[in-house]
Design an enzyme around this catalytic site. Structure first.
Site, short mmCIF file in Angstrom:
data_model
loop_
_atom_site.label_atom_id
_atom_site.label_comp_id
_atom_site.label_asym_id
_atom_site.label_seq_id
_atom_site.Cartn_x
_atom_site.Cartn_y
_atom_site.Cartn_z
N ASP A 190 -64.92 -6.47 54.31
CA ASP A 190 -64.65 -5.81 52.93
C ASP A 190 -64.93 -4.44 52.84
OD1 ASP A 190 -63.69 -8.60 52.16
OD2 ASP A 190 -65.89 -8.92 51.21
N LYS B 298 -66.24 -6.30 43.75
CA LYS B 298 -65.06 -6.72 43.71
C LYS B 298 -65.03 -8.14 43.33
CE LYS B 298 -64.92 -9.38 47.56
NZ LYS B 298 -64.87 -10.59 47.51
O1 C5P Z 1 -66.68 -9.18 58.27
P1 C5P Z 1 -68.18 -10.05 57.59
O2 C5P Z 1 -69.04 -9.50 58.44
O3 C5P Z 1 -68.28 -9.32 56.31
O4 C5P Z 1 -67.62 -11.23 57.78
C1 C5P Z 1 -68.88 -12.37 57.58
C2 C5P Z 1 -68.38 -13.57 58.17
O5 C5P Z 1 -67.16 -14.23 57.53
C3 C5P Z 1 -67.87 -13.37 59.49
O6 C5P Z 1 -68.93 -13.34 60.54
C4 C5P Z 1 -66.88 -14.57 59.67
O7 C5P Z 1 -67.47 -15.73 60.13
C5 C5P Z 1 -66.27 -14.89 58.18
N1 C5P Z 1 -64.99 -14.19 58.13
C6 C5P Z 1 -63.86 -14.77 58.56
N2 C5P Z 1 -62.54 -14.08 58.51
C7 C5P Z 1 -62.51 -12.96 57.77
C8 C5P Z 1 -63.62 -12.35 57.12
C9 C5P Z 1 -64.65 -12.97 57.36
O8 C5P Z 1 -63.86 -15.63 59.40
N3 C5P Z 1 -61.26 -12.44 57.63
#
Ligand code: C5P
Length: 300
Positions: A137, A12
């Site tokens: 995501d 994406k």
């Molecule tokens: O959810 P995911 O593990 O993919 O996100 C990776 C990192 O990105 C999270 O640990 C967080 O620090 C940050 N993040 C965030 N806010 C979001 C998505 C991700 O702070 N909406």
């Protein structure tokens, strides 16, 4: 007979990315338009009597629980413990740590694939809930197409119509950590947020110029400040005909949006002398996923 499925996992780009604030759970409150593109990983999922095995053509891809595809298999098989295990082979094309949701889309493909392989009959909302536990995501990658995402990224509003857009992606040699980029984000440094309302207006009217004017990504305030290559690539993409050039997600991939296929192809030839990884892609239409990739070394 071996039970086996091959699933496509599209990358994406974020056509807009705005941050509305920091949440109590430590995540950031997002307002972002996500759009699937024709650069895909291909996953071969094979039923096994027990256990989870992940292999790949990419030596840098982590094995075990650090791999989101492994985590997805573990999550869905824990919910349905009376089934067998799986072996997953990932034919990796999406660069790692690039802001293109490569890990999340593999996880989404594994959830869908195991659901189909073992006839688990889990509903889309059940898969979305599992996906949200794996990564922010993953719900979008399960839903696909184009969507306005809010919350952590899991509250999704599909956007229509399905526009067929043309992009050139430029992935610098380095990668970034999403968590680190979000950790460094400072709202006070944002001077140019996306105009999401104008973007949606443009989208509904298929107005590519209106869309391109409204596209911005507030995480550029972090990644472009750390790496000057981001702005340099943006400038080159504009010079070679992009309507707009923007970083995707937390970066470092920068993409150019072009008015048509011919202009994107022209820019592709101009970029042949660059030192980054480049991809010529279109919107993902679920039928044929074709892209061109090239990596060149600057000779002078
Ligand atoms: O959810 P995911 O593990 O993919 O996100 C990776 C990192 O990105 C999270 O640990 C967080 O620090 C940050 N993040 C965030 N806010 C979001 C998505 C991700 O702070 N909406």
């Amino acid at each position: 007979m071996t039970q086996q499925l091959v699933v496509e996992a599209p990358a994406k780009v974020n056509l807009t990315l705005d941050i509305k604030g920091k949440r109590e759970d430590g995540y950031h409150e997002l307002e972002t338009v996500m759009h699937q593109i024709s650069l895909v990983d291909r996953l071969t999922i094979t039923a096994m009597p027990g256990g989870i095995e992940v292999s790949s053509n990419c030596p840098e891809l982590p094995a075990g629980e650090l791999n989101l595809a492994y985590k997805a298999a573990q999550t869905i098989l824990e919910e349905c413990p009376d089934r067998g295990g799986v072996s997953i082979h990932i034919d990796k094309n999406i660069p790692l740590g690039a802001g293109l949701a490569g890990g999340s889309t593999d996880a989404a493909a594994v959830l869908k694939g195991i659901n189909a392989l073992y006839n688990l009959n889990l509903s889309p909302p059940q898969l979305m809930a599992m996906g949200a536990r794996i990564g922010s995501d993953v719900p979008f990658c399960l839903q696909g197409g184009t969507a306005l995402a809010r919350g952590r990224g899991e509250i999704l509003e599909p956007l229509s119509p399905n526009l067929q857009l043309h992009f050139l992606l430029v992935k610098p040699r380095f990668s970034v950590s999403t968590a680190e980029v979000y950790r460094r984000f400072d709202m006070a440094k944002v001077s140019n947020p996306p105009d999401t309302k104008a973007f949606l207006e443009g989208w509904h009217h298929c107005d590519i110029i209106g869309i391109s004017r409204a596209m911005e990504n507030v995480l550029e305030t972090v990644t472009a400040a750390l790496y000057q290559e981001i702005d340099q690539i943006k400038t080159r993409l504009i010079r070679w005909g992009a309507l707009k050039a923007l970083m995707s997600g937390s970066g470092p991939t920068v993409f150019g949006l072009f008015k048509d296929k011919a202009s994107a192809e022209q820019a592709w030839y101009e970029f042949q002398i660059c030192e980054e990884e480049i991809f010529l892609v279109t919107s993902y239409d679920g039928r044929k996923s074709t892209w061109k990739r090239n990596v060149c070394n600057r000779s002078t």
